[in-house]
Each structure stands twice: as structure tokens, then as C-alpha cells.
Design an enzyme around this catalytic site. Sequence first.
Site, PDB file in Angstrom:
ATOM      1  N   ARG A 278      88.681  21.704  94.480  1.00  0.00           N
ATOM      2  CA  ARG A 278      87.868  22.201  95.400  1.00  0.00           C
ATOM      3  C   ARG A 278      88.846  22.878  96.592  1.00  0.00           C
ATOM      4  O   ARG A 278      88.856  22.360  97.743  1.00  0.00           O
ATOM      5  CB  ARG A 278      86.548  21.511  95.373  1.00  0.00           C
ATOM      6  CG  ARG A 278      85.591  22.557  96.160  1.00  0.00           C
ATOM      7  CD  ARG A 278      84.485  22.207  96.824  1.00  0.00           C
ATOM      8  NE  ARG A 278      84.115  21.447  96.081  1.00  0.00           N
ATOM      9  CZ  ARG A 278      82.990  21.434  94.751  1.00  0.00           C
ATOM     10  NH1 ARG A 278      82.659  23.446  95.202  1.00  0.00           N
ATOM     11  NH2 ARG A 278      82.418  21.142  94.029  1.00  0.00           N
ATOM     12  N   GLU A 350      82.953  21.124  86.168  1.00  0.00           N
ATOM     13  CA  GLU A 350      82.685  22.699  86.067  1.00  0.00           C
ATOM     14  C   GLU A 350      84.066  23.437  85.849  1.00  0.00           C
ATOM     15  O   GLU A 350      85.178  23.160  87.106  1.00  0.00           O
ATOM     16  CB  GLU A 350      81.754  23.218  86.853  1.00  0.00           C
ATOM     17  CG  GLU A 350      82.205  24.918  86.574  1.00  0.00           C
ATOM     18  CD  GLU A 350      81.091  25.689  87.329  1.00  0.00           C
ATOM     19  OE1 GLU A 350      81.599  26.475  87.707  1.00  0.00           O
ATOM     20  OE2 GLU A 350      80.929  25.011  88.385  1.00  0.00           O
TER      21      GLU A 350
END
Length: 429
Positions: A278, A350
Site C-alpha cells: 500500500r 486484494e
Amino acid sequence: MLDIKLIRENPDLVRVNLEKRGNPENLLMLDELITLDKQWRLNLTNLNDLRHARKTITIEIATLKKTGQDAKAQFEKAKEIDIKITCIEKQVTQEEAKERHLLLSLPNMLEPTVPLGKDDHENVQVKTWGKIPTFSFQVKNHIDLANDLGIIDVERAGKVSGARFFFLKNQLVLLDLALMNFAMHELSKKGYVAIEPPFMMKKDAYEGVTSLADFADVLYKIESEDLYMIATSEHPMAAMYMNEVIKETDLPLKFAGLSACFRKEAGVHGKDSRGIFRTHQFNKIEQFVFCKPEDSVRLHEELLVNAEDLLQKLELPYRVVNVCTGDIGTVAAKKYDIEAWMPAQNDYREVVSCSNCTDYQARRLGIRYREKEGAPPKGFLHTLNSTAIATGRTLVALLENNQNEDGSINVPKVLRKYVGDFEKIDKNQ
């Protein structure tokens, strides 16, 4: 953006659909919109009546003046009408702006096959693919593997740019480029047109694509400029045909967008803060489709198959989930996520988001279609998007799933021709 005609003619249908999302604010906005729309239509009727009366009295004044008669009373009446017109015009303009704001704020209508649920824990698994690897040694996470191999430098990136940035080095740069080349070549073979979009967008274009309020914690705004850094190439590709009418025979339009993506990731402090899962900047290949409404369900499945095919060729284990009503977001009518297996986390995470946005974006952007050149528009078309490869998260999965006991990384066979035919990343290279 929802169709105001649908809200006027079947408000209960819209209300029941919005209730599935579990956000009371949506229902309050819907009620406010219904009340406002009724008032706007009433004021618009009154305004048109006043304009008609003003036109009539203008004719009377002209007739009286022509015949030499006194038109003072009509002049006074005309002034009163003008004052009323000015007042109601201001109300109508304010109501139109507020109505558009509410329409832009309401989320899309959900497809019936979207499962009910509060958050991502209630997404429904559709399928799994691949065998979860087993290791005879203690697995390392991607950042420790990359640091030990000298193919990443997060510490110096922090010195230069702050948290959630990184320098890729040596073979990891080649692997990042290989993923993009691989995805582009595979999609090009399937008829997707390669696109490299602008990395910045104007506000009106961005508001057509999505709710800027929803993206306030995501988008970077260029100071003193009417420009935002893009969060994904989906956004400029969606706006590419804004305020245009596309010939039906040209549909579907299929694109593969290559871009860097820029995201604040505000509100996720402490979550995935170590490593490159991220980050504020990453590279991504995005699939995007404009199509006729009757084709969007089929093409949604096609986009999913395309993304699965890439992961299968990379030999990455994954699962597909049907995203539930509480996790789906504003724009999508239905969304699948593909989650790749991450050994160091012992969990699926994901890596792909695949959405059917129906006519929601096209209505905001004013993109319609027609049978042929010169024919009247038939309606708004549908838009769809899906990640093909997001290199950062895919690199995480590749490093962790392909690690060896000595800390080296096996390069997936399908990528070797793109990296110069080396089969392994190790300390001796």
C-alpha cells in the site's frame, strides 16, 4: 449518477436498493432530492408561466403604443413580473445546482446478484485457483526478501519523499517492467487498445468519473492548478469521451491503460505501512470498456477472465470474491475482487478490482451512443473497469510465493523473456 426519471417514477425501487448499502445518509439524500425536485418543477412551471405572461404583456404594450394609447398600467405590471421572474430564476438555478449535487452524491443502483453484507468480511467467495504453496523453511515477507537481495531501498525513499515510497533497484525494476509488458501484450492480443493517458485531470472531468468527496482522502491536488494526479488510468480513460456520442457500430471500445497511480492513502495509518503493498505511487495496467447496456454483464465476466488469465500464467494462487453491499463503493453496480495468496501473511489479499459501473459514469460524463452518424442518441452507454496488473501488489505476491530457502526468488517462466532470460534473483547477480 442516477437517472432522475427513475427517482421520480419509482422512488420506492431506488429506496429499497439504497437500503442494501446500509448507509442511512443515502436515504436522507434521496428524500431531500425528491422534495427538492418537486419544488424545482413547481418553480419551473411558475417561471414558464411568468415568462409567457411577460411575453403577452410585451405584445399588449406594443399594440397600445402603436395605436397611441396609454400603456402605463401594463408597464407597471411588466415590472412586477420582471421582479418575480428574477427572483424565481435565482431559486431555480440554486435548486438545479443542489439537485445535481445530490444526484452526483447518491451511489449507483446495485445489481441483484450483489450479496448483502456489512464490510469486506462478508464478501462471498466465488472460486479459488491454484495450490497454496508449502515451504520447508520459515517464509520471509516481501520487504525482507527484497532488502536482503538489495533490490529495494525504502529507507532512502523515505528520506527523499516520505513514508510509503520506495526505490526499486536492479532486477526488481526489470520485474516491474516485465509485469507491465506482459499484461499489455496479453491484452493487445485480445483486441484491447493500448493507452497511456495523462497523469493529471481537470476537476470537471474528475467529477464526471467519480465523487471527489469520496476520493478526498485519495487524490493529490496540484496547488494553484485545476489539476489532480490520477489515482488510476481508469479515470482519464472514462473521461476521454466526455460529452460525446459514440456510434453503436464502434462499440464495444476496449482499452488497456498503462500509468503510474498516485494515492494519498489517508486514513490507513499503520495498515500495510511496511513494504510496497500500500503505497503512494505504483504502476498499473487497467482494463476499461465502453459498451451498449445489454452487453455489460457479459463484458464484466470477460474482464474478470482476462485478469484471472494473467494471474494463472504467473502461477499465483488466488480467490475471486463477489463484493458485498457494504464494501462495494459508490460507482460500481457489481464488483469482483481477486485476492492473491500472500504466504507471509498466510492470507489472501486484494490485487484486482473488477467493476461494472452500468450507466453511472456515462450519465455523469454525458457519454451516449447512437445507431449511426446523424441519428439521435439512443441513451447512455455502460462503462466497466478492471485491474489487469497492479505491479506493486503483484510483486509482493511474486516475491513471497517464489522464494527459496537461500533467500533467492524464482522468476515466473512467463516473465523471463521480458527480464533478459534470468530465471532467478539472488545475491550473486
